[in-house]
Design a protein around this motif. Sequence first.
Motif, PDB file in Angstrom:
ATOM      1  N   TYR A   1     -25.327  18.223 -14.448  1.00 52.24           N
ATOM      2  CA  TYR A   1     -24.225  19.133 -14.154  1.00 52.24           C
ATOM      3  C   TYR A   1     -22.942  18.643 -14.823  1.00 52.24           C
ATOM      4  O   TYR A   1     -22.705  17.434 -14.889  1.00 52.24           O
ATOM      5  CB  TYR A   1     -23.965  19.179 -12.646  1.00 52.24           C
ATOM      6  N   PRO A   2     -22.084  19.558 -15.256  1.00 50.25           N
ATOM      7  CA  PRO A   2     -20.787  19.145 -15.781  1.00 50.25           C
ATOM      8  C   PRO A   2     -19.974  18.348 -14.755  1.00 50.25           C
ATOM      9  O   PRO A   2     -19.194  17.473 -15.121  1.00 50.25           O
ATOM     10  CB  PRO A   2     -20.082  20.454 -16.127  1.00 50.25           C
ATOM     11  N   SER A   3     -20.166  18.631 -13.478  1.00 42.16           N
ATOM     12  CA  SER A   3     -19.409  17.922 -12.440  1.00 42.16           C
ATOM     13  C   SER A   3     -19.760  16.436 -12.386  1.00 42.16           C
ATOM     14  O   SER A   3     -19.013  15.640 -11.827  1.00 42.16           O
ATOM     15  CB  SER A   3     -19.643  18.560 -11.077  1.00 42.16           C
ATOM     16  N   GLN A   4     -20.895  16.043 -12.987  1.00 45.88           N
ATOM     17  CA  GLN A   4     -21.275  14.629 -13.036  1.00 45.88           C
ATOM     18  C   GLN A   4     -20.632  13.922 -14.226  1.00 45.88           C
ATOM     19  O   GLN A   4     -20.747  12.712 -14.357  1.00 45.88           O
ATOM     20  CB  GLN A   4     -22.796  14.488 -13.174  1.00 45.88           C
ATOM     21  N   ALA A   5     -19.983  14.680 -15.105  1.00 43.69           N
ATOM     22  CA  ALA A   5     -19.421  14.129 -16.337  1.00 43.69           C
ATOM     23  C   ALA A   5     -17.912  13.927 -16.206  1.00 43.69           C
ATOM     24  O   ALA A   5     -17.273  14.457 -15.304  1.00 43.69           O
ATOM     25  CB  ALA A   5     -19.731  15.081 -17.493  1.00 43.69           C
ATOM     26  N   ARG A   6     -17.383  13.171 -17.128  1.00 42.76           N
ATOM     27  CA  ARG A   6     -15.950  12.922 -17.182  1.00 42.76           C
ATOM     28  C   ARG A   6     -15.365  13.653 -18.387  1.00 42.76           C
ATOM     29  O   ARG A   6     -15.940  13.614 -19.468  1.00 42.76           O
ATOM     30  CB  ARG A   6     -15.686  11.421 -17.320  1.00 42.76           C
ATOM     31  N   GLY A   7     -14.209  14.285 -18.177  1.00 36.52           N
ATOM     32  CA  GLY A   7     -13.582  15.036 -19.252  1.00 36.52           C
ATOM     33  C   GLY A   7     -12.826  14.150 -20.220  1.00 36.52           C
ATOM     34  O   GLY A   7     -12.206  13.169 -19.835  1.00 36.52           O
ATOM     35  N   ARG A   8     -12.931  14.514 -21.509  1.00 39.36           N
ATOM     36  CA  ARG A   8     -12.183  13.806 -22.542  1.00 39.36           C
ATOM     37  C   ARG A   8     -12.033  14.764 -23.718  1.00 39.36           C
ATOM     38  O   ARG A   8     -13.032  15.257 -24.239  1.00 39.36           O
ATOM     39  CB  ARG A   8     -12.935  12.550 -22.967  1.00 39.36           C
TER      40      ARG A   8
END
Length: 175
Positions: free
Chosen positions: A111-118
């Motif tokens: 899921y995108p919610s498991q990732a960190r934005g950069r």
Amino acid sequence: MFRARVFAGVPLALVMLALSGCSSLWSCTDTTAERGEAGARVRVVDTSGRPLGVTAEVVDWRLEPHPQVPSEGDQVHFRYRFDGADERSGPAVDACAVDKERVALMCQTVYPSQARGRDGDLTGDDWLAVEHPAQVAGVLLIPNDQSYDGRTCEQDSKDGGGQHPPEPAMVGDQL
């Protein structure tokens, strides 16, 4: 005589219900979307196959012991990225470690919610514990959005039904 008229009107009432759309209670149907073509980089699609404006990509992968359980030997450590996703409500895709024949050795949903934005993208990493790590030839993503959780006919025959994502990929599935 009155009874005969009442019973004679029953079939007409049923026909009227059917024509008015009230019969949907009896015709709830669930359908399952076809699984899209797996790849290292995919355009995520909704249950009808339309692109959602999101891409998901396996950035890299390697075999190595998991730091929390190194005694279990090598596992598949992979990094993935979502572009164009909302980290709170973005789509989810299945990630699978596959052999050289593209047979799934282990899968899980990311899921995108498991990732960190950069820089406008969402990058994360995860692990797949496969039984025979030496068989792993790559990590593939399946483009179907697995985040849709619509009601089924069995759960709610009045409001359920419709198109649902394909079943999650399982060990042994040909991708």
